[in-house]
Design a protein around this motif. Structure first.
Motif: not given
Lengths: 478, 233, 473
Positions: C103-125
């Motif tokens: 009720a009352h809120h339009q919530n954003d989508f939460q929990y990005r899978q990328a947040q549960d990864s290491t920084a190596v993810q940023r090199f590309g999958e």
């Protein structure tokens, strides 16, 4: 003997138009990268300033509102009473926990666009407030950012390889190598001189560029640790550059033609900068899969339901553990706020093992990456650069720990007051626990960076040694 | 000065040079004649230590080339068919570099003097080598030898592709170097010039030195006949 | 004539160690990437399917409570996995996996899978998309950079042309030869993909997604044609093989690595998005004082009261035949909805404008066009994410309408607290999401497709021209 080689190489490089082009291009890329990084840091600082302003305004308004109620100037309903410690701890009086960017943050955006760098700590569960994601087009997160770290990790090696892929092969092909080696000079000395010239040139760029970058970004170099971080940054960039020179030397020493060298080096670049990180990332996920957040949400719902269903038992048990809170009660049903706190705590207890599984798997992934980062100098350098700029995963962990401690402090301040049904007075507002960000110790940054740096140096030395051995067998003729 | 003793070189079982014995004294020009693949360039590369001998010894000024690869090069100058220089540098810059590598330190005027001595036209020294003709590059090569005071010259078909006037000028320079006490080994196809400038000529075939002749003892026609005789099986 | 050249090129290439190695490596990577993607997709699908059932069950069995409490309890919407997301995961790891519909809120989508990864993810999958967009073009470059320059350097071009061969025929023959060799890489992968879909657990997936498969395949083919054309043109025009190779490698790097990042930052610069703080704050302020900041909650409450009293023709709330609480809640929802619509449409407009920057830059880097198309047909682009988010929000509003409507209608009929049970909860239909079809995707991706086609055509024309006018030596 090296001096004439250095002088000659410098003359040759200077006479070659491509060098001017490459240097100019690199300067533009660096300027663009630093500009982007600074824009992002400004954006973050603005957000933090706004949050601080909002907090100050809210707390001041709260004090006035409490004074108004005390003086009888207003008479709000119970759920909106500004004197209620429950409302203060949940929303009205909450404080922002924030992690300010380091002086060098503009150089490597790192993970700072992915993880929340500020959130409002309340008495509620951490899961309810710690997901303060910054707004960003997801395609931008997917692409990554054009910061100085990107220039260093991806493009700087290409500049080095472009300068040196044919440093010996081209001389052999044009025939100058035979004339040179008919002089009393060893091929190894010549190769060393060639690499040294290019290395000095590029290292100069590697030193000048970040220094210029820091100045351009308007970073405060007098800040604590800024000078040290800058030195570390330069050391990593120079060591990373040395590795690529060593690879180029090794490939040249193998004695193939210039186009073959170019292909081999492009392949190695692809292997180290693109493929190995992708494979390490994939391997970490395959071997230590993080549990699904979808299942975590389900567990959270289940735990919440369970707690709600048992709320009276939970309350009784809680009051048994905390007899001090029963004193002020009239024995009737506890109010909404108390039940809320008790069930929230029960939910959190039930969620603890679920959340720990996430931590455990992420730690395992990180450990695997830390172990296999030595396979790719790019991973080594990335970890070090993020760490130095304070945008790596370790500083975020540090922030989370500080925030967790603050969250605990916050609850310990408010929950007893809720339980005892205390009423807040204006001076109490100033007594609310205050957030301070304690910078992670430079020694920790130093020790982690030192490991990466050592890795880079060992890899470089190995390649150089290989090149030296191969140069002994280099066929000048026949 | 230049000495090969029982010198052999083979690649994967095929013999490129077969027990060559050769001794060239100061003030002597030795011309190696022979078809392509006879082993002339192999001999020069062995003196330069660009390749290792399979057996035998190469000596320059009494020093073993394989044991003292750098020391022996102090006495050497090498002029290949195409003197390859750095195209983006001027003639004098090239000369300065190569003499510096040999440990020589000369002023600009001295360097210009060497180039002049080698016959490089006035004004060319300051231009980039990319614009040089083949003959001009050979002259820079000679200048390197002069500046280095090289006591031994290794020449690999230095006059092929030069016009007759340039070739003649080059031969004149060689004679001057010889008269200065240089020991010169020159691989060439040019029988005429070998007879004119050479002190001795050697005829090579399939890695073997078939014959050695003193040029003042034979005429042009004799040399050509002997050469062709050897080329027939 | 052309087929003879193509056959010779093909033979030469397949006998070349370079090609063999490159194709083995790329094939292994492609297969591994697709396999991992397939497994990941099935895992996620299973989890989300289960979670969808679970959240529905939770909703139905939440027990007796006030409808508004039920609305607060809410349900979760889980992002569905799209059939081709195993080829291209697109933005999936970078947007949240679930949104709480309360009720009352339009919530954003939460929990990005990328947040549960290491920084190596940023090199590309390592995904099918990475191999197809980044690695295969590199193989094309390595195979073709010497197509003309090598022949020229070896002098065989002279010989070929002395035989009376038309030069464009030579270009076409070479292009076909390379295409044939590349076919060895691509066709088995495509067939395997189609087969996997045909055998997948979802019946009829192949039929239903035929359009998407076709769209994705054609996009990649156009992209490869573009790269092939550019490579051949450069090979014909470059002064040497070396220059051709360096030029093409530079193009490959700018296209694959620099352009996406430059586009991201340029887009942010030209069309900045608000910070999360600013966004939330402005929205909060608008909730209280309206979008134009010219009203107060008290004014709105009074106006609503007056309007309801007039509608039922009574003078006191007590006399209303309905529960004013339910009406007030629904009015609050509708007020909030206009605010959400306003702010989210603003934000999404900003995002769409940012995408126009990407599309404009696609004129310089075809990867931006093919990436957009690939994500589009895979169903993993941001447009389709918002399509789902809008559907979820619609569903949330539907729940609120039903709950508040029930409260308004029946809230007054009982003494004491008004409680409802599964009878009402089951009136809320199950959340179903219909993903848009290929035509819809195409209409949103038309400009990218046109650009990519233009790239392919221009590159082919350039190759043709360069081959026709190239120097012989």
């Amino acid at each position: 003997m090296l001096a004439p080689i250095l002088r000659n190489e410098w003359r040759l490089l200077r006479a070659d138009r491509t060098l001017h082009l490459v240097a100019a291009l690199l300067a533009i890329l660096v300027a663009y990268g630093v500009y982007n990084g600074s824009a992002w840091v400004r954006f973050q600082s603005n957000a933090l300033d706004s949050a601080a302003g909002e907090e100050a305004g809210r707390l001041a308004a709260m004090k006035t509102a409490i004074a108004d109620v005390e003086a009888g100037r207003s008479n709000p309903p119970a759920f909106a009473d500004p004197r209620s410690p429950s409302a203060a701890g949940r929303s009205l009086g909450t404080r922002w926990a924030s992690m300010p960017p380091t002086p060098l943050a503009a150089l490597a955006i790192g993970q700072s666009d992915l993880y929340p760098y500020y959130f409002r700590v309340s008495t509620q569960s951490r899961l309810s407030f710690a997901q303060n994601d910054e707004i960003e087009h997801p395609v931008h997160l997917l692409s990554g950012r054009f910061d100085l770290a990107f220039v260093v990790l991806f493009l700087y090696p290409l500049v080095i390889l472009g300068l040196s892929y044919n440093m010996i092969s081209a001389e052999k092909e044009s025939g100058t190598l035979a004339v040179t080696l008919s002089q009393p000079i060893a091929l190894r000395t010549l190769a060393f001189g060639k690499i040294l010239t290019r290395f000095l040139l590029v290292a100069l760029l590697g030193v000048a560029l970040p220094a210029a970058g820091v100045l351009l970004s308007g970073a405060d170099l007098s800040a604590e640790g800024a000078g040290m971080r800058l030195l570390l940054w330069i050391a990593v960039v120079v060591a990373y550059g040395a590795f690529w020179f060593a690879v180029a030397a090794l490939v040249n020493a193998a004695g193939a033609s210039s186009p073959a060298n170019a292909i081999a080096l492009a392949g190695l670049w692809l292997l180290f900068v693109v493929l190995t990180p992708a494979i390490v990332n994939g391997g970490a996920k395959l071997l230590h899969p993080v549990p699904s957040r979808v299942e975590m949400i389900q567990a959270m719902r289940d735990a919440g339901r369970q707690a709600a269903a048992q709320r009276s038992e939970l309350l009784a048990a809680y009051l048994e553990d905390h007899p001090e809170f029963t004193v002020s009660r009239d024995g009737a049903m506890a109010d909404f706020a108390t039940i809320g706190i008790v069930t929230a705590q029960a939910t959190e207890r039930a969620m603890q093992p679920v959340l720990e599984r996430f931590e455990k798997q992420l730690d395992a992934q990180q450990a695997l990456v830390d172990r296999y980062r030595f396979l790719s100098p790019a991973i080594l350098a990335q970890a070090a650069l993020n760490d130095i700029a304070g945008t790596g995963v370790h500083r975020y962990r540090h922030f989370q720990q500080l925030a967790d401690a603050f969250h605990e402090r916050w609850r310990q301040y408010f929950i007893p007051r809720v339980m005892k049904r205390e009423v807040l007075a204006p001076p109490d507002v100033d007594q609310f626990p205050a957030w301070t960000f304690e910078e992670e110790s430079l020694a920790a940054v130093l020790s982690r960076t030192a490991a990466s740096l050592a890795g880079l140096i060992v890899l470089s030395v190995l390649c150089f040694a290989g090149a030296a051995v191969a140069l002994n067998r280099y066929r000048v003729a026949g | 000065m230049l000495e090969a003793i029982d010198l052999s070189k083979s690649y994967n079982g095929s013999t490129a040079l077969d027990s060559l014995n050769l001794k060239i004294e100061p003030g002597e020009i030795f011309c190696l004649l022979g078809a392509n693949g006879a082993g002339k360039t192999t001999t020069i590369n062995l003196f330069l230590n660009f390749i290792e001998p399979s057996s035998g010894t190469v000596r320059i000024n009494g020093l073993d080339v394989t044991r003292e690869p750098l020391a022996t090069k102090k006495f050497l100058a090498y002029i290949p068919e195409q003197v390859n220089l750095y195209r983006n540098l001027t003639g004098v810059e090239n000369l300065e570099y190569f003499t510096a590598l040999a440990g020589g330190k000369y002023s600009r005027t001295e360097l210009m003097g060497f180039l002049g001595e080698a016959g490089l036209p006035e004004g060319a020294a300051e231009r980039r080598v990319g614009e040089y003709s083949k003959g001009m590059r050979q002259k820079v090569g000679i200048a390197i030898a002069i500046a280095k005071r090289a006591q031994a010259l290794l020449l690999d078909e230095p006059t092929s592709g030069l016009d007759p006037k340039a070739a003649n000028e080059f031969s004149e320079l060689l004679l001057k170097m010889r008269d200065g006490g240089g020991a010169i080994l020159m691989a060439t196809h040019d029988l005429f010039r070998a007879k004119e400038t050479g002190t001795r000529v050697g005829i090579m075939k399939r890695g073997c030195l078939m014959a050695v002749l003193n040029t003042d003892e034979i005429g042009h026609a004799d040399l050509e006949r002997i050469y062709l005789d050897h080329m027939h099986d | 004539m052309i087929s003879i050249i193509a056959r010779k090129e093909f033979l030469e290439m397949t006998r070349d160690g370079r090609f063999r190695w490159a194709s083995v490596i790329v094939s292994v990577l492609l297969l591994a990437a697709l396999l991992l993607g397939w497994q990941h997709q099935n895992d996620v699908r299973r989890q989300h399917e289960q979670a969808r059932r679970h959240t529905r069950q939770d909703w139905l069995t939440q027990g007796r409570k006030n409808p508004h409490s039920a609305a607060h309890y809410g349900v979760y919407a889980f992002k569905p996995t799209m059939p081709l997301s195993w080829v291209d995961r697109g933005v999936d790891p970078w947007v949240g996996v679930a949104s709480w519909l309360e009720a009352h809120h339009q919530n954003d989508f939460q929990y990005r899978q990328a947040q549960d990864s290491t920084a190596v993810q940023r090199f590309g999958e390592l995904t099918g998309a990475t191999v197809l967009q980044l690695l295969l073009p590199l193989v094309i470059v390595l195979l073709t950079f010497g197509a003309f320059s090598d022949e020229r350097e070896r002098g065989t071009l002279r010989q070929l042309l002395s035989l009376g061969l038309r030069r464009p025929d030579l270009a076409l023959g070479k292009a076909l030869g390379v295409a044939g060799a590349l076919g060895f890489l691509i066709v088995p992968a495509t067939l395997a993909g189609v087969l996997a879909l045909a055998l997948s657990e979802q019946n009829g997936a192949l039929l239903a997604d035929g359009g998407r498969i076709l769209g994705m395949t054609s996009s990649y083919l156009l992209y490869f044609v573009a790269f092939l054309g550019v490579s051949l043109a450069v090979s014909a025009k470059a002064p040497s093989s070396r220059a051709a190779l360096l030029t093409l490698l530079a193009f490959w790097i700018v296209n694959g690595l620099v352009a996406p990042r430059a586009a991201a930052d340029l887009a942010r610069l030209v069309y900045p998005a608000p910070s999360a703080f600013e966004f939330a704050n402005k929205m909060d302020a608008a909730m209280k004082h309206g979008i134009h900041g010219d009203e107060t909650p008290e004014q709105r409450a009074a106006a609503l009261r007056e309007e309801v009293l007039r509608r039922y023709n009574v003078s006191r709330l007590e006399d209303l035949p309905v529960d004013f609480g339910g009406i007030r809640l629904q009015a609050g929802e509708e007020h909030a909805n206009t605010i959400f619509d306003h702010f989210y449409s603003d934000l999404w407009t900003t995002f769409r404008r940012q995408e126009t920057v990407h599309r404009t830059l696609a004129a310089f880097a075809p990867v931006l066009a093919v990436r957009s198309l690939s994500m589009g047909f895979a169903g993993t682009d941001f447009t389709q994410h918002t399509h789902f988010a809008k559907a979820a929000e619609e569903y949330r509003r539907e729940i609120q309408r039903l709950m508040n409507g029930d409260l308004a209608e029946h809230g007054k009929t009982v003494q004491g607290p008004y409680l409802q049970d599964e009878a009402l909860w089951s009136k809320v239909p199950e959340f179903t999401y219909e993903a848009p079809d290929a035509g819809w995707v195409l209409s949103h991706q038309a400009s990218s497709l046109v650009l990519l086609a233009a790239w392919a055509a221009a590159a082919a024309a350039a190759a043709w021209r360069a081959a026709a006018t190239q120097r012989v030596d």
